[in-house]
Design an enzyme around this catalytic site. Structure first.
Site, short mmCIF file in Angstrom:
data_model
loop_
_atom_site.label_atom_id
_atom_site.label_comp_id
_atom_site.label_asym_id
_atom_site.label_seq_id
_atom_site.Cartn_x
_atom_site.Cartn_y
_atom_site.Cartn_z
N GLY A 158 -20.06 18.50 -1.42
CA GLY A 158 -19.93 18.95 -2.79
C GLY A 158 -19.61 20.44 -2.80
O GLY A 158 -19.89 21.15 -1.82
N GLN A 200 -19.41 28.85 -6.14
CA GLN A 200 -19.24 29.07 -4.70
C GLN A 200 -17.85 29.56 -4.33
O GLN A 200 -17.61 29.96 -3.19
CB GLN A 200 -19.52 27.78 -3.92
CG GLN A 200 -20.99 27.39 -3.92
CD GLN A 200 -21.20 26.12 -3.13
OE1 GLN A 200 -20.95 25.04 -3.61
NE2 GLN A 200 -21.64 26.26 -1.89
N CYS A 220 -25.99 23.70 2.58
CA CYS A 220 -25.09 24.27 1.59
C CYS A 220 -23.98 25.04 2.30
O CYS A 220 -24.26 25.76 3.27
CB CYS A 220 -25.87 25.21 0.68
SG CYS A 220 -24.88 25.97 -0.61
N LEU A 221 -22.75 24.90 1.80
CA LEU A 221 -21.62 25.60 2.44
C LEU A 221 -21.72 27.12 2.30
O LEU A 221 -21.05 27.85 3.02
CB LEU A 221 -20.30 25.09 1.87
CG LEU A 221 -19.92 23.65 2.26
CD1 LEU A 221 -18.70 23.19 1.46
CD2 LEU A 221 -19.66 23.52 3.75
N HIS A 243 -28.38 19.29 -6.43
CA HIS A 243 -28.03 20.50 -5.68
C HIS A 243 -26.93 21.27 -6.41
O HIS A 243 -27.01 22.50 -6.57
CB HIS A 243 -27.56 20.10 -4.27
CG HIS A 243 -27.11 21.24 -3.41
ND1 HIS A 243 -27.85 21.70 -2.33
CD2 HIS A 243 -26.01 22.03 -3.46
CE1 HIS A 243 -27.21 22.72 -1.76
NE2 HIS A 243 -26.08 22.94 -2.43
N GLU A 244 -25.91 20.56 -6.88
CA GLU A 244 -24.78 21.22 -7.52
C GLU A 244 -25.14 21.76 -8.91
O GLU A 244 -24.70 22.85 -9.28
CB GLU A 244 -23.57 20.27 -7.62
CG GLU A 244 -23.06 19.73 -6.27
CD GLU A 244 -22.72 20.79 -5.23
OE1 GLU A 244 -22.39 21.94 -5.61
OE2 GLU A 244 -22.82 20.48 -4.02
N HIS A 269 -26.68 25.00 -8.51
CA HIS A 269 -25.69 26.09 -8.33
C HIS A 269 -25.23 26.65 -9.67
O HIS A 269 -25.04 27.86 -9.81
CB HIS A 269 -24.45 25.57 -7.59
CG HIS A 269 -24.53 25.67 -6.10
ND1 HIS A 269 -24.74 26.87 -5.45
CD2 HIS A 269 -24.41 24.74 -5.12
CE1 HIS A 269 -24.75 26.65 -4.13
NE2 HIS A 269 -24.56 25.38 -3.90
NI NI Z 1 -24.51 24.30 -2.13
#
Ligand code: NI
Length: 176
Positions: A48, A53, A99-100, A141-142, A145
């Site tokens: 995702g 991000q 997480c990226l 999670h998203e 963000h």
């Molecule tokens: Ni993330």
């Protein structure tokens, strides 16, 4: 175009994102670039990616996990199941969340196993949908963000361990 993914320390990741108002060419281009960026991530892979991000403080994220490919805009939580647990794989290990924006770090985070949200799709159409298991975890999670919350905050909140995955090994690390 592959976009630069912001690092966990970037203050932009801490902002509360603003709603998407115009469903125009610009937003389609951004989503297309975000897709390209997400698919390009190989070490680690991602499932995702949220607009903050890539430096855009707007309420939008994409999911790309197996057959589940979604664009979710202006999500609102309708309901979440009360029971929270870390999803398990078939061999009963906890699925670790990462997480990226903080690559190679993972932790077992307890999330609601069911979440119902309403959101707008790429055409601005309002959709309501329920997700379970791992996809429900990704959605939570998203959405975090979009509210300036990172998974390491949840690790702290839940006093969960944080691991760094290097080479072939997981090593428990301190959260600083
Ligand atoms: Ni993330």
């Amino acid at each position: 175009m592959i976009l630069k993914i912001t690092d966990v320390k970037d203050p932009k990741l801490r902002l509360k994102s603003k709603p998407v108002i115009k469903f125009d060419k610009k937003i389609r281009q951004l989503i297309s670039n975000m897709r390209e960026t997400l698919i390009a991530q190989k070490d680690p892979e991602g499932v995702g990616l949220a607009a903050p991000q890539v430096g855009k403080s707007i309420r939008l994220f994409i999911i790309d996990y197996r057959k589940e490919k979604k664009v979710i805009i202006n999500p609102e939580i309708i309901s979440v199941s009360k029971e929270k647990k870390a999803p398990k794989t078939k061999n009963k290990d906890s699925i670790l969340e990462g997480c990226l924006s903080l690559p190679h770090y993972y932790g077992p985070i307890k999330r609601s196993q069911k979440i119902k949200i309403k959101y707008q799709n790429l055409d601005g159409k309002l959709v309501s949908e329920e997700f379970t298991g791992f996809i429900a975890q990704i959605i939570q999670h998203e959405i975090d963000h979009l509210n300036g919350v990172l998974f390491v905050d949840r690790i702290l909140e839940q006093k969960a361990p944080l691991y760094k995955f290097e080479g072939k090994d997981f090593e428990e690390v301190e959260l600083i």
